[in-house]
Design a protein around this motif. Structure first.
Motif, mmCIF file in Angstrom:
data_model
loop_
_atom_site.group_PDB
_atom_site.id
_atom_site.type_symbol
_atom_site.label_atom_id
_atom_site.label_comp_id
_atom_site.label_asym_id
_atom_site.label_seq_id
_atom_site.Cartn_x
_atom_site.Cartn_y
_atom_site.Cartn_z
ATOM 1 N N LEU A 1 -36.605 -59.883 1.475
ATOM 2 C CA LEU A 1 -35.958 -58.592 1.666
ATOM 3 C C LEU A 1 -36.750 -57.429 1.053
ATOM 4 C CD1 LEU A 1 -33.353 -57.649 3.015
ATOM 5 C CD2 LEU A 1 -32.204 -57.855 0.822
ATOM 6 N N PHE A 2 -37.374 -57.651 -0.102
ATOM 7 C CA PHE A 2 -38.046 -56.561 -0.807
ATOM 8 C C PHE A 2 -39.555 -56.544 -0.561
ATOM 9 C CE2 PHE A 2 -34.114 -57.214 -3.160
ATOM 10 C CZ PHE A 2 -33.651 -55.915 -3.271
ATOM 11 N N ALA A 3 -40.021 -57.384 0.370
ATOM 12 C CA ALA A 3 -41.440 -57.382 0.708
ATOM 13 C C ALA A 3 -41.759 -56.167 1.580
ATOM 14 C CB ALA A 3 -41.815 -58.669 1.439
ATOM 15 N N PRO A 4 -42.986 -55.638 1.511
ATOM 16 C CA PRO A 4 -43.325 -54.487 2.351
ATOM 17 C C PRO A 4 -43.288 -54.837 3.835
ATOM 18 C CG PRO A 4 -45.286 -55.358 1.262
ATOM 19 C CD PRO A 4 -44.111 -56.046 0.648
ATOM 20 N N PHE A 5 -42.730 -53.928 4.625
ATOM 21 C CA PHE A 5 -42.618 -54.049 6.080
ATOM 22 C C PHE A 5 -41.697 -55.189 6.520
ATOM 23 C CE2 PHE A 5 -46.849 -52.233 5.219
ATOM 24 C CZ PHE A 5 -46.704 -51.003 5.845
ATOM 25 N N ALA A 6 -40.882 -55.702 5.583
ATOM 26 C CA ALA A 6 -39.937 -56.761 5.935
ATOM 27 C C ALA A 6 -38.728 -56.142 6.620
ATOM 28 C CB ALA A 6 -39.501 -57.527 4.686
ATOM 29 N N ARG A 7 -38.327 -56.735 7.708
ATOM 30 C CA ARG A 7 -37.151 -56.244 8.433
ATOM 31 C C ARG A 7 -36.306 -57.439 8.821
ATOM 32 N NH1 ARG A 7 -39.630 -52.634 13.109
ATOM 33 N NH2 ARG A 7 -37.472 -51.942 13.367
ATOM 34 N N ILE A 8 -34.996 -57.322 8.581
ATOM 35 C CA ILE A 8 -34.107 -58.450 8.870
ATOM 36 C C ILE A 8 -33.758 -58.456 10.346
ATOM 37 C CG2 ILE A 8 -33.191 -58.392 6.537
ATOM 38 C CD1 ILE A 8 -30.643 -57.164 7.679
ATOM 39 N N THR A 9 -33.372 -59.630 10.829
ATOM 40 C CA THR A 9 -33.022 -59.783 12.240
ATOM 41 C C THR A 9 -31.509 -59.695 12.404
ATOM 42 O OG1 THR A 9 -34.886 -61.292 12.468
ATOM 43 C CG2 THR A 9 -33.288 -61.255 14.262
ATOM 44 N N PRO A 10 -30.987 -58.623 13.025
ATOM 45 C CA PRO A 10 -29.543 -58.511 13.211
ATOM 46 C C PRO A 10 -29.036 -59.497 14.258
ATOM 47 C CG PRO A 10 -30.682 -56.674 14.265
ATOM 48 C CD PRO A 10 -31.726 -57.467 13.561
ATOM 49 N N ARG A 11 -27.714 -59.632 14.314
ATOM 50 C CA ARG A 11 -27.127 -60.601 15.251
ATOM 51 C C ARG A 11 -27.467 -60.268 16.694
ATOM 52 N NH1 ARG A 11 -20.974 -61.526 12.916
ATOM 53 N NH2 ARG A 11 -21.571 -62.701 11.056
ATOM 54 N N SER A 12 -27.650 -58.984 16.959
ATOM 55 C CA SER A 12 -27.958 -58.580 18.335
ATOM 56 C C SER A 12 -29.342 -59.033 18.756
ATOM 57 C CB SER A 12 -27.884 -57.046 18.448
ATOM 58 O OG SER A 12 -28.882 -56.451 17.622
ATOM 59 N N GLY A 13 -30.169 -59.403 17.775
ATOM 60 C CA GLY A 13 -31.531 -59.816 18.081
ATOM 61 C C GLY A 13 -32.498 -58.673 18.163
ATOM 62 N N LYS A 14 -32.021 -57.438 18.097
ATOM 63 C CA LYS A 14 -32.872 -56.259 18.159
ATOM 64 C C LYS A 14 -33.007 -55.654 16.766
ATOM 65 C CE LYS A 14 -31.547 -55.043 22.901
ATOM 66 N NZ LYS A 14 -30.975 -53.986 23.774
ATOM 67 N N PHE A 15 -34.232 -55.306 16.412
ATOM 68 C CA PHE A 15 -34.459 -54.669 15.125
ATOM 69 C C PHE A 15 -33.926 -53.240 15.138
ATOM 70 C CE2 PHE A 15 -37.919 -57.838 14.775
ATOM 71 C CZ PHE A 15 -37.556 -58.382 13.562
ATOM 72 N N ALA A 16 -33.293 -52.856 14.026
ATOM 73 C CA ALA A 16 -32.882 -51.467 13.882
ATOM 74 C C ALA A 16 -34.104 -50.632 13.535
ATOM 75 C CB ALA A 16 -31.829 -51.349 12.779
ATOM 76 N N GLU A 17 -33.995 -49.334 13.791
ATOM 77 C CA GLU A 17 -35.103 -48.457 13.466
ATOM 78 C C GLU A 17 -35.346 -48.463 11.955
ATOM 79 O OE1 GLU A 17 -34.769 -44.521 14.889
ATOM 80 O OE2 GLU A 17 -34.772 -45.055 16.995
ATOM 81 N N GLY A 18 -36.591 -48.313 11.577
ATOM 82 C CA GLY A 18 -36.933 -48.261 10.152
ATOM 83 C C GLY A 18 -38.362 -48.697 9.923
ATOM 84 N N THR A 19 -38.890 -48.321 8.785
ATOM 85 C CA THR A 19 -40.287 -48.633 8.472
ATOM 86 C C THR A 19 -40.460 -50.007 7.830
ATOM 87 O OG1 THR A 19 -40.142 -47.669 6.265
ATOM 88 C CG2 THR A 19 -40.710 -46.180 8.068
ATOM 89 N N GLY A 20 -39.392 -50.561 7.282
ATOM 90 C CA GLY A 20 -39.524 -51.810 6.531
ATOM 91 C C GLY A 20 -40.110 -51.606 5.147
ATOM 92 N N LEU A 21 -40.178 -50.335 4.715
ATOM 93 C CA LEU A 21 -40.735 -50.030 3.399
ATOM 94 C C LEU A 21 -39.686 -49.556 2.404
ATOM 95 C CD1 LEU A 21 -44.024 -48.148 4.373
ATOM 96 C CD2 LEU A 21 -43.856 -50.379 3.263
ATOM 97 N N GLY A 22 -38.494 -49.216 2.888
ATOM 98 C CA GLY A 22 -37.494 -48.582 2.035
ATOM 99 C C GLY A 22 -37.113 -49.404 0.823
#
Length: 493
Positions: free
Chosen positions: A438-459
């Protein structure tokens, strides 16, 4: 027989001969004595041997021998004596008293025979008989040295390591295994070690080198331990050739230097390019906003939609650049925190006012719970606000229905008082696999819809870095399907 004739006979004898007064003052020092001990006659005549060739701890032995010779006419002992260069030799000493006509002691004539090699043979015979098979089975090179510094045993591994034929090391000074530049200091070090015996584990941080018979050097690790025998104390040296390890360490060091240089270049690139990119982006976003305000003139529906897409993309790219710049500053150690008193409640209310429209736009309940009313921190206001905004934005982004709640509370961990600002949402939660990265750079979780939400993965990566700089941390409590709670913990004060 005249004194000159006596001196000639003493000088030509193969053993060292010394003539002393009953008080121990040297009156004559033979050439063989010069050869064995390294002192010239002019350096030692008129002085007491206790000051020159008797090792520390053996002075009483020397006095006892003199006393016995004076009382009984003769005394003998086999012992160690110290040479001018600090090395030790085994000598067989016999002392005879010469008396005057009235029976009073006039001289002590002392013969000193160098029996170092004889002692080596005795020690070698004992070691081979008692420990030979065991020492040969050791994986490291094993060298045993007696107090004179001579090698009495070297196992096959040691002989192969240093390039000697079987048995050729026996009787040689252990310094032959050292490079020339290290030998002088080693003699004194060795003599000192025998004076204060102790075990020294292998790999004690000393940079050591061995010398092969062909003159080539190689890095070694050496462990030392004393071995008590009836023939006296021996020192066991376990020797390990670490050439291959040093090559690997050097390669790793060079790689680390390359990586550090590449990382520094990356930080410089990010810092410079981020500033270069932000300037035109701010202009693009600014002019897009002006057009959307319809100051230059009216827009049709298609134009407004396209401009809003330009504005949204520009803002997203600006957020990414800002995050990258902040991370680069933190990694380079150039982040500057301004520590000041912060009213936690007021800061949270400012964040809520900023993000409430986004929550209400999705139909989410947005609440604040103040479990402790008067919470104050001494911290960086901008970093605190940045972390909280990021956690709340994430909660709103991933929650489709339900609520987002900010809680402010005091928490005690041992003797440490903490302020805990937590953000709880009723979203889909985070599975175990996603939590691990979760706290790795550019890491983005996979939502149930299968589509990534907008975001940089850096927050979250940036937020955790900032929290660490502030002396705190971010925790997460979540499970798939049960919502999530992210908490910022900072020391109160």
């Amino acid at each position: 027989m005249t004194m000159d004739v006596c001196s000639l006979l003493l000088d030509e004898a193969p053993d060292a001969f010394v003539v002393q007064s009953p008080e121990g003052i040297v009156l004559h020092w033979s050439r063989s004595a010069e050869s064995i001990f390294g002192y010239r006659a002019e350096e030692i005549v008129g002085r007491d041997l206790l000051d020159l060739i008797v090792p520390p701890g053996r002075a009483e032995e020397e006095r006892d021998m003199r006393r016995e010779a004076l009382e009984n006419g003769f005394a003998a002992v086999e012992t160690l004596r110290r040479c001018k260069d600090g090395s030790l030799v085994f000598v067989s000493i016999s002392a005879k008293t010469v008396r005057d006509g009235e029976g009073r002691p006039q001289y002590l004539i002392i013969g000193k025979q160098d029996v170092t090699q004889l002692k080596v043979m005795r020690d070698a015979k004992l070691v081979e008989a008692r420990y030979g098979k065991l020492l040969e089975s050791m994986p490291d090179g094993i060298v045993l040295v007696n107090a004179s510094g001579c090698i009495v045993f070297a196992n096959t591994q040691a002989e192969a390591m240093f390039g000697y034929e079987a048995g050729r090391l026996r009787g040689l000074p252990v310094e032959v295994l050292l490079p020339e530049r290290l030998r002088g200091g080693h003699v004194a070090h060795r003599s000192g070690y025998f004076g204060q015996l102790r075990t020294r584990a292998m790999g004690m941080g000393l940079e050591l080198f061995g010398l092969r018979q062909d003159g080539s050097e190689f890095p070694v690790e050496i462990g030392l331990s004393p071995l008590e025998t009836e023939e006296g104390t021996l020192v066991t040296s376990a020797i390990r050739d670490i050439t291959e390890r040093k090559l690997i360490e050097r390669a790793l060091h060079e790689k680390n230097v390359e990586l550090a240089q590449a990382n520094a270049a990356k930080d410089r690139f990010l810092a410079s390019m981020s500033h270069e990119l932000r300037t035109p982006l701010n202009a693009i976003i600014g002019f897009t906003g002006t057009l959307l305000m319809k100051l230059p003139g009216p827009l049709n529906e298609v134009q407004e939609k396209q401009l809003r897409r330009v504005q949204s993309s520009g803002q997203h790219l600006l957020e990414l650049i800002n995050d990258l710049l902040d991370i680069a500053k933190i990694e380079a150690g150039k982040i500057e925190l301004v520590v000041e008193p912060v009213d936690c409640r007021a800061l949270v209310e400012d964040v809520v006012a900023t993000l409430r429209p986004a929550a209400e736009g999705k139909g989410l309940a947005f609440a604040v719970e103040m479990l402790d009313e008067d919470l104050r921190l001494s911290t960086d206001r901008r970093a605190f606000s940045q972390i909280l905004i990021n956690l709340v934005q994430n909660a709103i982004k991933f929650t489709e229905q339900g609520s987002v709640t900010i809680r402010l509370a005091r928490r005690i961990e041992g003797e440490l008082a903490l302020v805990e600002v937590s953000v709880h949402d009723t979203g889909p939660g985070i599975g175990e696999e996603d939590r691990q990265r979760l706290f790795a750079p550019f890491a983005r979780i996979t939502p149930r819809s299968g589509k990534f939400a907008e975001g940089t993965g850096l927050g979250l990566h940036l937020s955790q870095k900032l929290a660490a700089q502030m002396g705190g941390r971010i925790t997460v409590d979540s499970a798939s399907g049960d919502g999530s709670t992210f908490a910022l913990l900072l020391p109160e004060g």
